[in-house]
Design a protein around this motif. Structure first.
Motif, mmCIF file in Angstrom:
data_model
loop_
_atom_site.group_PDB
_atom_site.id
_atom_site.type_symbol
_atom_site.label_atom_id
_atom_site.label_comp_id
_atom_site.label_asym_id
_atom_site.label_seq_id
_atom_site.Cartn_x
_atom_site.Cartn_y
_atom_site.Cartn_z
ATOM 1 N N GLY A 87 153.811 2.275 52.416
ATOM 2 C CA GLY A 87 154.454 0.950 52.379
ATOM 3 C C GLY A 87 153.565 0.085 52.037
ATOM 4 O O GLY A 87 152.624 -0.262 52.341
ATOM 5 N N LEU A 88 154.218 -1.169 51.281
ATOM 6 C CA LEU A 88 153.620 -2.161 51.065
ATOM 7 C C LEU A 88 154.361 -3.524 51.281
ATOM 8 O O LEU A 88 155.608 -3.421 50.706
ATOM 9 N N ASN A 89 154.112 -4.447 52.012
ATOM 10 C CA ASN A 89 154.821 -5.571 52.186
ATOM 11 C C ASN A 89 153.719 -6.789 51.631
ATOM 12 O O ASN A 89 152.859 -7.014 52.113
ATOM 13 N N GLN A 90 154.408 -7.341 50.576
ATOM 14 C CA GLN A 90 153.326 -8.567 49.838
ATOM 15 C C GLN A 90 154.396 -9.563 49.755
ATOM 16 O O GLN A 90 155.274 -9.563 48.827
ATOM 17 N N PRO A 91 153.967 -10.667 50.297
ATOM 18 C CA PRO A 91 154.374 -12.110 50.151
ATOM 19 C C PRO A 91 153.982 -12.440 48.726
ATOM 20 O O PRO A 91 152.610 -12.441 48.430
ATOM 21 N N LEU A 92 154.638 -13.103 47.989
ATOM 22 C CA LEU A 92 154.638 -13.698 46.704
ATOM 23 C C LEU A 92 154.605 -15.214 46.604
ATOM 24 O O LEU A 92 155.720 -15.680 47.046
ATOM 25 N N PHE A 93 153.755 -15.794 46.140
ATOM 26 C CA PHE A 93 153.665 -17.326 46.099
ATOM 27 C C PHE A 93 153.803 -18.133 47.568
ATOM 28 O O PHE A 93 154.378 -19.108 47.703
ATOM 29 N N GLN A 94 153.289 -17.409 48.518
ATOM 30 C CA GLN A 94 153.320 -18.194 49.784
ATOM 31 C C GLN A 94 152.173 -18.064 50.389
ATOM 32 O O GLN A 94 150.963 -17.836 49.769
ATOM 33 N N PHE A 95 152.221 -18.937 51.594
ATOM 34 C CA PHE A 95 150.889 -19.371 52.320
ATOM 35 C C PHE A 95 150.076 -18.017 52.903
ATOM 36 O O PHE A 95 150.927 -17.205 53.599
ATOM 37 N N ASN A 96 149.160 -18.145 52.587
ATOM 38 C CA ASN A 96 148.165 -16.870 53.097
ATOM 39 C C ASN A 96 147.349 -17.219 54.261
ATOM 40 O O ASN A 96 146.234 -17.754 54.443
ATOM 41 N N ASN A 97 147.855 -17.106 55.501
ATOM 42 C CA ASN A 97 147.367 -17.783 56.769
ATOM 43 C C ASN A 97 145.922 -16.951 57.155
ATOM 44 O O ASN A 97 145.385 -17.357 57.547
ATOM 45 N N LEU A 98 146.228 -15.674 56.905
ATOM 46 C CA LEU A 98 144.895 -14.697 57.314
ATOM 47 C C LEU A 98 143.887 -15.329 56.467
ATOM 48 O O LEU A 98 142.564 -15.381 56.835
ATOM 49 N N LYS A 99 143.846 -15.603 55.056
ATOM 50 C CA LYS A 99 142.721 -16.166 54.225
ATOM 51 C C LYS A 99 142.119 -17.099 55.051
ATOM 52 O O LYS A 99 140.886 -17.489 55.000
ATOM 53 N N TRP A 100 142.982 -18.005 55.504
ATOM 54 C CA TRP A 100 142.469 -19.492 55.695
ATOM 55 C C TRP A 100 141.921 -19.413 57.043
ATOM 56 O O TRP A 100 140.770 -19.697 57.498
ATOM 57 N N GLN A 101 142.429 -18.339 57.976
ATOM 58 C CA GLN A 101 141.617 -18.087 59.222
ATOM 59 C C GLN A 101 140.356 -17.293 59.159
ATOM 60 O O GLN A 101 139.510 -17.547 60.030
ATOM 61 N N ASN A 102 140.255 -16.496 57.954
ATOM 62 C CA ASN A 102 138.677 -16.035 57.830
ATOM 63 C C ASN A 102 137.891 -17.076 57.482
ATOM 64 O O ASN A 102 136.825 -16.852 57.569
ATOM 65 N N ARG A 103 138.199 -18.323 57.323
ATOM 66 C CA ARG A 103 137.469 -19.440 56.628
ATOM 67 C C ARG A 103 137.045 -20.226 58.482
ATOM 68 O O ARG A 103 135.946 -20.515 58.409
ATOM 69 N N THR A 104 138.199 -20.471 59.085
ATOM 70 C CA THR A 104 138.055 -21.349 60.171
ATOM 71 C C THR A 104 137.556 -20.580 61.532
ATOM 72 O O THR A 104 136.718 -21.051 62.295
ATOM 73 N N GLU A 105 138.057 -19.302 61.753
ATOM 74 C CA GLU A 105 137.788 -18.734 62.808
ATOM 75 C C GLU A 105 136.165 -18.507 63.147
ATOM 76 O O GLU A 105 135.614 -18.499 64.231
ATOM 77 N N PRO A 106 135.492 -17.832 62.257
ATOM 78 C CA PRO A 106 133.943 -17.658 62.273
ATOM 79 C C PRO A 106 133.436 -19.156 62.468
ATOM 80 O O PRO A 106 132.379 -19.045 63.440
ATOM 81 N N LEU A 107 133.849 -20.199 61.901
ATOM 82 C CA LEU A 107 133.284 -21.754 62.231
ATOM 83 C C LEU A 107 133.879 -21.943 63.786
ATOM 84 O O LEU A 107 132.659 -22.503 64.282
ATOM 85 N N ARG A 108 134.807 -21.554 64.047
ATOM 86 C CA ARG A 108 134.923 -21.977 65.546
ATOM 87 C C ARG A 108 134.274 -21.270 66.712
ATOM 88 O O ARG A 108 133.887 -21.855 67.606
#
Length: 502
Positions: A161-182
């Protein structure tokens, strides 16, 4: 008989020596080891280490760092595959339902059945796209109870199975930038809190030491003023001084006795507060060593600014706030436009009345759905949200630019001030020595009648004041040293970064 008496005396002599030896060892050990409620004499660095190891403030800082560590590990788990087991326990259903026959007649029939299912799935988040990929396998059993019980089985050996949002906000990608910094910020804040504990201990250490000096000066002044009063009485009796001088010496004695009482109370208060700061109870006995000699430390302002910008948690918070402002703008833009979600599944399934035939010649199973949402008219809500996020981003950028300049200015001022503190402390030490010598000279001159009692008391006050000024100068130097360490997270004396273990 004479031989037995000699042998008995020899044994008694040896036993006595052994007993005295063991007694001496125990006495020496008792003298070396302080009592359980006596900590002993502590230096400034030992006090700092004790507070950083066992004080309530230090333990709270450790718990905060451990909590941040677990939060970061929780985020890292979102980037790894997960395995889950789901299902329904056997359910039982007995009901009556309406049934339309071929001739149009409606009848009522009863139905009794049970159903149970189990599924095992492995899923993985897709970081670049924000989608989710899954692999699953499951089995379902349906039981129909009538005259003859019938069991039906259904299996899905493998479903991708594949669930893929299209043209939507990628929260996980931004978390990958903020969480290590936190987490990095949390680590820096832990070191800073340890250094702040060092600053607090340093301040209270010198407060206690100054209270101790005041107490020693008060005791000395009582003893010395009592002697001066006795001398003044003798001189007044022979008519060599006036009654005013006698009264002045007596008043100085009474004031010294009052100051001694106040100094004793203030010393006990400061010492008890210091014990609590170190994590001890107030019934513990401890003494403070004379402050250490001032080290010669050279600090380059440019290097200090670079270290502060790279290491200090406040500087890292500026970077985190910038990323969060960019994130909010990206989220507002994505929510204002076209959005869709792709769901696709492909796998195999099979049904059978026998469990042994359930995985024989499975058939294909697939479906694809695309859900979408397009905002047509909402009174300009999305446009307003985008404009708000864009202006908030600009606000954050300008505010951080100003705060960063202030922070750099603070580092420059702290370094410049620290470089002058050692010289000020050395001058205060010289003034303390001079004031002590002046008082000794004034005391000797008073004893031989060369100066009056007023000049003697002036010299005494200047001596005490110079001593207090020297202790305050040491306090300012060491507090400034640990403030510089907290700003840069760097030990300029050992030329290495500052680290602490949990």
């Amino acid at each position: 008989m004479h031989y037995d008496m000699n042998r008995y005396s020899s044994r008694l002599f040896v036993c006595t020596l052994g007993f005295l030896f063991l007694l001496g060892v125990r006495i020496s050990r008792a003298q070396e080891a302080p009592p359980p409620n006596n900590v002993g004499t502590l230096s400034l660095q030992e006090c700092i280490s004790i507070a950083q190891d066992q004080s309530a403030v230090a333990n709270a800082a450790r718990y905060a760092l451990v909590a941040s560590k677990w939060q970061y590990e929780s985020f890292q788990s979102d980037l790894l595959p997960s395995l889950s087991l789901s299902g329904d326990a056997p359910g039982y259903n007995k009901s009556i339902f309406s049934n339309v026959l071929d001739n149009g007649q409606v009848t009522f029939s009863s139905r009794t059945q049970s159903e149970a299912s189990a599924s095992l799935a492995v899923s993985q988040n897709i970081l670049p796209t924000g989608g989710r990929l899954s692999l699953s396998s499951g089995v379902t059993r349906l039981g129909i109870f009538s005259n003859e019980n019938t069991y039906l089985w259904q299996s899905t050996p493998l479903v991708v199975g594949l669930n893929q949002p299209l043209f939507q906000f990628n929260n996980l990608k931004w978390q990958n930038r903020t969480e290590p910094l936190r987490y990095e910020i949390a680590q820096k804040q832990f070191v800073e809190e340890m250094e702040e504990i060092a600053q607090t201990v340093t301040q209270q250490f010198f407060d206690v030491y100054l209270a101790k000096i005041n107490l020693e000066n008060a005791r000395f002044n009582v003893a010395r003023n009592d002697s001066i009063y006795q001398i003044s009485q003798g001189r007044y009796n022979v008519g060599s001084i006036a009654e005013n001088d006698l009264l002045q010496s007596e008043l100085a004695l009474r004031n010294a006795e009052s100051s001694l009482t106040s100094a004793q109370i203030e010393y006990e208060r400061a010492l008890n507060d210091f014990k609590i700061l170190l994590g001890y109870s107030t019934d513990v006995s401890l003494e403070l060593e004379q402050p250490e000699k001032l080290p010669e430390i050279s600090v380059d302002i440019s290097k200090a600014k670079e270290l502060a910008l790279n290491n200090n948690s406040e500087s890292l918070l500026y970077r985190l706030n910038e990323i969060q402002a960019d994130r909010n703008l990206a989220q507002a833009r994505s929510e204002a436009g076209f959005a869709a979600t792709l769901n696709a599944n492909f796998g195999l399934n099979q049904t059978s009345e026998q469990f042994s035939d359930l995985y024989t010649d499975p058939q294909n199973r697939q479906f694809v759905t695309v859900g979408f949402e397009v905002p047509i008219f909402n009174w300009g809500k999305q446009r307003a949200q985008v404009n708000a996020a864009r202006n908030q981003q600009r606000e954050v950028a300008n505010s951080i630019q100003f705060q960063r300049r202030q922070f750099v200015q603070q580092v420059e001022y702290t370094v410049s001030q620290f470089l002058q503190l050692r010289g000020q402390a050395l001058i205060a030490a010289q003034a303390d020595t001079i004031a002590q010598r002046r008082y000794d000279v004034a005391q000797n001159r008073y004893l031989i009648g060369k100066i009056d009692i007023t000049n003697l008391f002036i010299a005494q006050e200047e001596k005490d004041s110079a001593r207090r000024a020297y202790i305050r100068a040491l306090r300012t130097f060491w507090t400034g040293w640990y403030n510089l360490r907290a700003l840069t997270l760097y030990d300029f004396d050992k030329k290495q970064p500052i680290t602490y273990q949990l």
